[in-house]
Enzyme design. Structure first.
Site, PDB file in Angstrom:
ATOM      1  N   GLU A  10     -62.899 -89.287  -6.285  1.00 59.16           N
ATOM      2  CA  GLU A  10     -62.240 -90.165  -5.013  1.00 59.16           C
ATOM      3  C   GLU A  10     -60.672 -90.275  -5.533  1.00 59.16           C
ATOM      4  O   GLU A  10     -59.900 -90.842  -4.661  1.00 59.16           O
ATOM      5  CB  GLU A  10     -62.988 -91.573  -5.269  1.00 59.16           C
ATOM      6  CG  GLU A  10     -62.898 -92.308  -6.680  1.00 59.16           C
ATOM      7  CD  GLU A  10     -61.417 -93.169  -6.798  1.00 59.16           C
ATOM      8  OE1 GLU A  10     -61.073 -93.643  -5.988  1.00 59.16           O
ATOM      9  OE2 GLU A  10     -61.050 -93.182  -8.013  1.00 59.16           O
ATOM     10  N   HIS A 307     -66.579 -94.199  -6.143  1.00 61.25           N
ATOM     11  CA  HIS A 307     -65.878 -94.543  -7.352  1.00 61.25           C
ATOM     12  C   HIS A 307     -66.457 -94.420  -8.591  1.00 61.25           C
ATOM     13  O   HIS A 307     -66.212 -93.975  -9.708  1.00 61.25           O
ATOM     14  CB  HIS A 307     -65.547 -96.195  -7.020  1.00 61.25           C
ATOM     15  CG  HIS A 307     -64.365 -96.640  -7.770  1.00 61.25           C
ATOM     16  ND1 HIS A 307     -64.245 -97.090  -8.870  1.00 61.25           N
ATOM     17  CD2 HIS A 307     -62.989 -96.508  -7.353  1.00 61.25           C
ATOM     18  CE1 HIS A 307     -62.969 -97.698  -9.057  1.00 61.25           C
ATOM     19  NE2 HIS A 307     -62.031 -97.105  -8.179  1.00 61.25           N
TER      20      HIS A 307
END
Length: 339
Positions: A10, A307
């Site tokens: 990410e 994440h």
């Protein structure tokens, strides 16, 4: 030397913070490139720079590239020095994320530590203090470290100006914990906090949240604050169970109706309860590093966020941690963390 490409996964600030935390724990030199490469404004922002400087102070580190906008950092710690520290983000940037960057280094330190942190304590892009205090830190205490935090002043975006204190009693060995069952729900609470804003906002949020959750009125409470640095609003939902407490939050924004704010947090809490898992999306991400340092642990959660999957890959790369993710049932996964 630990070498990290900050653009993988990410590509955000979590890669920087976890890399710094691991460099401190291992006493290892760190070189990180392409910092926050996938963000609209890549490179170090003020709150990331605050985390770098805090880590440097704690680890007596030499640093190069510690400036706003820098996309590359060289970090060379010498020794983690417990004691009394004070760090100021200097904006509404998250003080809780700065704390989480340096916390792992103190969990197994030689002496206790006290920390004062100033900045954003209630920031929509980071764990608010309430999550830190009631969801995350109780689990760290179950691992054996005595970590406590106390909020003095809320710091909302964009004014900042919040302050909290933390004390850390280290342990020689962090213990494994397993969070595979939530157990019976023991308590529910919804608090709508408004600071230097009309109390009507809090009442509207509570009514909207009650429509979504269907809980008794005794679970809902307004918290009206006056004075302090700037206006702010947060709706906080606690779900206290036998084995874990989860905290969900949504923040007021200019141009967003109070009802919309409440529905965001309430819908997240409702989905968590209906799924039957003990660990929510954000807590799953936060537990990975301490579990890896403890030599193991496991938890059951929702489908993993990008994440969290990025964090897993980072821990595999830098620590050699053995982390397995297995599907337990539809939309539920068990994460097993090895040392």
């Amino acid at each position: 030397m630990l070498t990290v490409d900050g653009s993988f996964g990410e590509g955000g600030g979590q890669i920087l913070r976890s890399s710094l935390a691991l460099a401190l724990v291992a006493g290892a030199e760190l070189r990180i490139t392409n910092i926050r490469a996938r963000r609209q404004k890549p490179g170090l922002m003020r709150q990331h720079l605050a985390a770098v400087r805090a880590a440097a102070a704690v680890g007596r580190a030499e640093i190069k590239g510690a400036e706003i906008g820098s996309k590359e950092l060289h970090f060379k710690p010498t020794t983690v020095e417990p004691g009394d520290y004070a760090f100021n983000v200097g904006s509404a940037g998250s003080a809780t994320l700065v704390f989480q960057t340096i916390l792992p280094a103190f969990l197994r330190a030689s002496k206790p530590c006290r920390i004062t942190l100033e900045g954003g304590t209630h920031n929509p892009m980071a764990p608010p203090f309430d999550f830190l205090d009631r969801a995350f830190l109780p689990l760290i205490r179950r691992m054996g470290a005595g970590v406590n935090a106390r909020l003095e002043t809320r710091g909302f975006y964009p004014a900042g100006g919040g302050r909290f204190f933390a004390t850390i009693e280290p342990t020689k060995t962090l213990h494994r914990i397993d969070l595979l069952e939530r157990g019976e729900i023991l308590g529910r609470r919804v608090v709508a906090t408004v600071s230097n804003l009309t109390p009507q906002i809090a009442l509207r949020e509570l009514e909207a949240a009650q429509r979504v959750l269907g809980w008794g009125r005794e679970c809902f409470r307004p918290d009206i604050q006056k004075g302090g640095p700037g206006p702010g609003n947060v709706l906080t939902i606690d779900v206290e169970s036998e084995h874990v407490t989860e905290v969900f939050s949504a923040f007021g924004e200019r141009g967003v109706r109070a009802e919309t704010v409440a529905e965001r947090a309430a819908s997240e809490a409702k989905a968590y309860i209906e799924a039957g898992v003990p660990v929510g999306e954000h807590l799953a991400d936060q537990l990975l590093l301490p579990m890896a340092l403890a030599g193991g642990g496991s938890f059951k959660t929702f489908a993993l966020s990008s994440h969290t999957t990025t964090h897993i890959e980072l821990l595999r790369k830098l620590l050699g941690a053995k982390i397995r993710v297995e599907k337990a049932e539809e939309d539920a996964f068990v994460v097993e963390v090895g040392g």
